[in-house]
Design a protein around this motif. Structure first.
Motif, PDB file in Angstrom:
ATOM      1  N   GLY A  45       8.065  -6.299  -5.470  1.00  0.00           N
ATOM      2  CA  GLY A  45       6.952  -5.450  -6.160  1.00  0.00           C
ATOM      3  C   GLY A  45       7.201  -3.914  -6.542  1.00  0.00           C
ATOM      4  N   SER A  46       6.243  -3.233  -6.930  1.00  0.00           N
ATOM      5  CA  SER A  46       6.437  -1.956  -7.303  1.00  0.00           C
ATOM      6  C   SER A  46       7.336  -0.983  -6.497  1.00  0.00           C
ATOM      7  N   TYR A  47       6.953  -1.101  -4.818  1.00  0.00           N
ATOM      8  CA  TYR A  47       7.524  -0.097  -4.142  1.00  0.00           C
ATOM      9  C   TYR A  47       9.061  -0.412  -4.081  1.00  0.00           C
ATOM     10  N   PRO A 107       2.464  -7.727   0.524  1.00  0.00           N
ATOM     11  CA  PRO A 107       1.024  -7.411   1.099  1.00  0.00           C
ATOM     12  C   PRO A 107       0.879  -7.327   2.719  1.00  0.00           C
ATOM     13  N   ASN A 108       0.088  -6.599   2.982  1.00  0.00           N
ATOM     14  CA  ASN A 108      -0.248  -6.336   4.421  1.00  0.00           C
ATOM     15  C   ASN A 108      -0.389  -7.633   5.371  1.00  0.00           C
ATOM     16  N   SER A 109      -1.024  -8.560   4.702  1.00  0.00           N
ATOM     17  CA  SER A 109      -1.335  -9.986   5.370  1.00  0.00           C
ATOM     18  C   SER A 109       0.157 -10.795   5.506  1.00  0.00           C
ATOM     19  N   MET A 110       0.953 -10.414   5.009  1.00  0.00           N
ATOM     20  CA  MET A 110       2.306 -11.109   5.278  1.00  0.00           C
ATOM     21  C   MET A 110       3.256 -10.121   5.924  1.00  0.00           C
ATOM     22  N   HIS A 111       3.017  -9.189   6.567  1.00  0.00           N
ATOM     23  CA  HIS A 111       3.795  -8.288   7.383  1.00  0.00           C
ATOM     24  C   HIS A 111       4.105  -8.846   8.383  1.00  0.00           C
ATOM     25  N   ALA A 112       3.397  -9.457   9.335  1.00  0.00           N
ATOM     26  CA  ALA A 112       3.501 -10.039  10.500  1.00  0.00           C
ATOM     27  C   ALA A 112       4.313 -11.321  10.569  1.00  0.00           C
ATOM     28  N   GLU A 151       6.732  -2.281   6.307  1.00  0.00           N
ATOM     29  CA  GLU A 151       5.909  -1.407   5.429  1.00  0.00           C
ATOM     30  C   GLU A 151       4.719  -0.962   6.154  1.00  0.00           C
ATOM     31  N   LYS A 152       3.908   0.010   5.938  1.00  0.00           N
ATOM     32  CA  LYS A 152       2.604   0.374   6.218  1.00  0.00           C
ATOM     33  C   LYS A 152       1.674  -0.261   5.701  1.00  0.00           C
ATOM     34  N   PRO A 153       0.719  -0.405   6.083  1.00  0.00           N
ATOM     35  CA  PRO A 153       0.116  -0.479   7.570  1.00  0.00           C
ATOM     36  C   PRO A 153       0.882  -1.817   8.120  1.00  0.00           C
ATOM     37  N   TYR A 159       7.238   4.686   7.293  1.00  0.00           N
ATOM     38  CA  TYR A 159       6.664   5.959   7.500  1.00  0.00           C
ATOM     39  C   TYR A 159       7.561   6.829   6.902  1.00  0.00           C
ATOM     40  N   ARG A 160       7.882   6.796   5.583  1.00  0.00           N
ATOM     41  CA  ARG A 160       8.850   7.823   5.038  1.00  0.00           C
ATOM     42  C   ARG A 160       8.803   9.141   5.246  1.00  0.00           C
ATOM     43  N   LEU A 161       7.511   9.660   5.580  1.00  0.00           N
ATOM     44  CA  LEU A 161       6.991  10.935   5.647  1.00  0.00           C
ATOM     45  C   LEU A 161       7.785  11.787   6.957  1.00  0.00           C
ATOM     46  N   GLN A 187      -6.800  -7.155  -7.722  1.00  0.00           N
ATOM     47  CA  GLN A 187      -5.677  -6.757  -6.877  1.00  0.00           C
ATOM     48  C   GLN A 187      -5.625  -7.126  -5.466  1.00  0.00           C
ATOM     49  N   TRP A 188      -4.453  -7.264  -4.896  1.00  0.00           N
ATOM     50  CA  TRP A 188      -4.654  -7.692  -3.494  1.00  0.00           C
ATOM     51  C   TRP A 188      -4.901  -6.168  -2.638  1.00  0.00           C
ATOM     52  N   ARG A 189      -4.959  -5.340  -3.077  1.00  0.00           N
ATOM     53  CA  ARG A 189      -5.230  -4.167  -2.203  1.00  0.00           C
ATOM     54  C   ARG A 189      -7.003  -4.001  -1.848  1.00  0.00           C
ATOM     55  N   LEU A 190      -7.431  -4.788  -3.035  1.00  0.00           N
ATOM     56  CA  LEU A 190      -9.254  -4.739  -2.918  1.00  0.00           C
ATOM     57  C   LEU A 190      -9.577  -6.127  -2.443  1.00  0.00           C
TER      58      LEU A 190
HETATM   59  P1  NAD Z   1       3.029  -4.776  -5.294  1.00  0.00           P
HETATM   60  O1  NAD Z   1       1.726  -5.626  -5.305  1.00  0.00           O
HETATM   61  O2  NAD Z   1       3.572  -3.959  -6.122  1.00  0.00           O
HETATM   62  O3  NAD Z   1       4.117  -5.961  -4.651  1.00  0.00           O
HETATM   63  C1  NAD Z   1       3.787  -6.839  -3.733  1.00  0.00           C
HETATM   64  C2  NAD Z   1       4.972  -7.940  -3.805  1.00  0.00           C
HETATM   65  O4  NAD Z   1       4.570  -8.737  -2.873  1.00  0.00           O
HETATM   66  C3  NAD Z   1       5.095  -8.516  -5.254  1.00  0.00           C
HETATM   67  O5  NAD Z   1       6.522  -8.698  -5.542  1.00  0.00           O
HETATM   68  C4  NAD Z   1       4.619  -9.785  -5.050  1.00  0.00           C
HETATM   69  O6  NAD Z   1       4.905 -10.712  -5.864  1.00  0.00           O
HETATM   70  C5  NAD Z   1       4.620 -10.159  -3.554  1.00  0.00           C
HETATM   71  N1  NAD Z   1       3.616 -11.185  -3.242  1.00  0.00           N
HETATM   72  C6  NAD Z   1       4.066 -12.317  -2.413  1.00  0.00           C
HETATM   73  N2  NAD Z   1       2.868 -13.124  -2.212  1.00  0.00           N
HETATM   74  C7  NAD Z   1       1.766 -12.532  -2.743  1.00  0.00           C
HETATM   75  C8  NAD Z   1       0.497 -12.749  -2.733  1.00  0.00           C
HETATM   76  N3  NAD Z   1      -0.123 -13.561  -2.024  1.00  0.00           N
HETATM   77  N4  NAD Z   1      -0.369 -11.687  -3.214  1.00  0.00           N
HETATM   78  C9  NAD Z   1       0.251 -10.593  -3.996  1.00  0.00           C
HETATM   79  N5  NAD Z   1       1.482 -10.419  -4.058  1.00  0.00           N
HETATM   80  C10 NAD Z   1       2.373 -11.164  -3.306  1.00  0.00           C
HETATM   81  O7  NAD Z   1       2.580  -4.089  -3.810  1.00  0.00           O
HETATM   82  P2  NAD Z   1       3.585  -2.703  -3.344  1.00  0.00           P
HETATM   83  O8  NAD Z   1       2.897  -1.551  -3.760  1.00  0.00           O
HETATM   84  O9  NAD Z   1       5.127  -2.931  -3.671  1.00  0.00           O
HETATM   85  O10 NAD Z   1       3.214  -2.737  -1.688  1.00  0.00           O
HETATM   86  C11 NAD Z   1       3.810  -3.532  -0.929  1.00  0.00           C
HETATM   87  C12 NAD Z   1       3.561  -3.279   0.500  1.00  0.00           C
HETATM   88  O11 NAD Z   1       4.393  -1.699   0.531  1.00  0.00           O
HETATM   89  C13 NAD Z   1       2.185  -2.790   1.141  1.00  0.00           C
HETATM   90  O12 NAD Z   1       2.196  -3.062   2.241  1.00  0.00           O
HETATM   91  C14 NAD Z   1       2.214  -1.251   0.838  1.00  0.00           C
HETATM   92  O13 NAD Z   1       1.280  -0.803   1.762  1.00  0.00           O
HETATM   93  C15 NAD Z   1       3.798  -0.927   1.045  1.00  0.00           C
HETATM   94  N6  NAD Z   1       3.678   0.500   0.282  1.00  0.00           N
HETATM   95  C16 NAD Z   1       4.188   1.438   1.013  1.00  0.00           C
HETATM   96  C17 NAD Z   1       4.431   2.597   0.259  1.00  0.00           C
HETATM   97  C18 NAD Z   1       4.943   3.837   1.210  1.00  0.00           C
HETATM   98  O14 NAD Z   1       5.093   4.928   0.374  1.00  0.00           O
HETATM   99  N7  NAD Z   1       5.496   3.685   2.324  1.00  0.00           N
HETATM  100  C19 NAD Z   1       4.178   2.924  -1.189  1.00  0.00           C
HETATM  101  C20 NAD Z   1       3.696   1.747  -1.860  1.00  0.00           C
HETATM  102  C21 NAD Z   1       3.548   0.481  -0.842  1.00  0.00           C
END
Ligand code: NAD
Length: 381
Positions: A50-52, A117-122, A138-140, A166-168, A206-209
């Motif tokens: 995804g975007s990060y 997304p956070n629900s998939m971290h564990a 990734e956090k959380p 935790y990049r900071l 969006q998944w964050r909401l």
């Molecule tokens: P994003 O929405 O841009 O990317 C999520 C990725 O997960 C996508 O590739 C998506 O296709 C995939 N995915 C798989 N199953 C999914 C589902 N059921 N619903 C939605 N997406 C699904 O999110 P992001 O911004 O890349 O964030 C991902 C993680 O990284 C999060 O835990 C976020 O907190 C963390 N993050 C950390 C920082 C940081 O500075 N440390 C910055 C941004 C994001």
């Protein structure tokens, strides 16, 4: 190294059982012909493109010294092709969420980085550990403390190292204020204020909401930065927290928290206040001590950060925080330098997140926290 596979060797080193071999195995050496032998780089596979991953981690991995982009895990076939082309990743190192467990056989991948997304971290952190890979999550760190415990246990059982994204903790301005706190530069810290917030707009689905995918709103997203700032801003873990929740846009923030404020009490009576929101802009850490003050503003974004203190300006050249973070994690595995953001730190923050939500449910009641002291102030060696 006879009789020890590359994978087992790396894990054993990380487990610390043959720590004495670390420097001899990986320090720069000279071949019989006099040429220098390259230092080993660890292969990282990003899970979730995804975007990060796309805009921060993969570009940073083009600059890292101790690790490189070795693989990827995605559910989107078009991304497989894009990433192969852009980064020259061989298709044998690209997995789907279904084929992910085969990564166990992939000797090019040493570290799996969970960016879902956070629900998939564990789930994916545990699967990565069972595949014998070191894990950056990734956090959380997860949705609950119980999930954090399960990740920590899985990594211990597999003998692999766990870090949180935790990049900071690798970032120079943050490390400077951690140094000031550790060395008592501004005296005893009496007050800390930390805010981390941005305005969420756009798709309300969006998944964050979506609480089932995120575990919560602003607190689970930017809130962990405010919590972290309060803690490294005074150099201690809090002993109690009280919290409040507010909303001006309940039609948009239907499922998750919009704005949360919280107050922490620390040993010795230091107070810290934090705010996090998906409906405001804020990005600041301020601390006042018996002999001075410091401030970072901005304090949490990808940089460059900016800072000043009663001692003078704080100023460092800008470098990719993600590059520094991933190299620090790789150096921990390769050379035994400190793990700057271990799983226990991510778990501690989830203990605090759960206490904040509980305080809100109970009308702002002060919730006691039973946390050991002493995480998060490791010097980079
Ligand atoms: P994003 O929405 O841009 O990317 C999520 C990725 O997960 C996508 O590739 C998506 O296709 C995939 N995915 C798989 N199953 C999914 C589902 N059921 N619903 C939605 N997406 C699904 O999110 P992001 O911004 O890349 O964030 C991902 C993680 O990284 C999060 O835990 C976020 O907190 C963390 N993050 C950390 C920082 C940081 O500075 N440390 C910055 C941004 C994001």
């Amino acid at each position: 190294m006879e009789g020890i596979s590359r994978r087992t060797f790396g894990k054993t080193l990380a487990g610390g059982t043959v720590g004495g071999l670390l420097t001899t195995a990986f320090a720069p050496a000279f071949s019989a012909t006099g040429g220098s032998i390259q230092k080993k780089k660890l292969g990282i596979a990003l899970v979730g493109l995804g975007s990060y991953s796309t805009y921060q981690l993969a570009p940073a991995l083009q600059e890292t010294k101790y690790c490189y982009l070795a693989g990827a895990v995605t559910g989107t076939p078009s991304k497989e092709v894009q990433w192969q082309k852009k980064y020259g990743i061989d298709p044998t190192h690209i997995y789907t969420y279904e084929t992910f467990d085969r990564i166990a056989e992939d000797d090019d991948v040493d570290i799996v980085y969970i960016v879902l997304p956070n629900s998939m971290h564990a789930e994916f952190s545990i699967r990565a550990a069972k595949a014998g890979k070191h894990v950056i999550c990734e956090k959380p760190m997860a949705m609950t403390v119980a999930e954090c415990d399960a990740i920590i246990e899985a990594c211990k059982a597999a003998g692999v190292t766990l870090g949180v994204g935790y990049r900071l903790h690798s970032e120079p301005y943050t490390r400077e204020i951690q140094r000031m706190v550790r060395e008592n530069t501004i005296g005893d810290i009496n007050f800390v204020s930390a805010d981390a917030a941005y305005m969420s707009r756009g798709n309300p689905d969006q998944w964050r909401l979506n609480k089932a995918l995120s575990g919560g709103g602003a607190l689970m997203n930017m809130g962990v930065y405010s919590i972290q700032s309060c803690i490294y801003g005074c150099g201690k873990n809090p002993v109690s927290v009280s919290a409040q929740e507010f909303s001006t846009r309940p039609d948009y923030f239907k499922d998750t928290d919009e704005t949360i404020t919280a107050q922490f009490e620390f040993p010795g009576g230091t107070v810290a206040q934090m705010m996090t929101s998906h409906n405001a802009n804020a990005n600041r850490l301020y601390a006042s001590g018996s002999g001075g003050w410091f401030e970072l503003n901005p304090a949490n974004n990808y940089g460059p950060l900016s800072g000043q203190s009663s001692e003078g300006p704080i100023s460092f050249p800008h470098e990719s925080q993600q590059k520094l973070q991933m190299d620090d994690f790789a150096k921990h595995i390769l050379f035994g330098s400190p793990n700057l953001a271990p799983g226990e730190m991510g778990r501690r923050d989830m203990v605090i997140v759960e206490a904040i939500y509980r305080s809100i449910r109970e009308g702002g009641r002060r919730i006691a926290l039973d946390l050991p002291q002493g995480y998060g102030f490791a010097k980079r060696s």
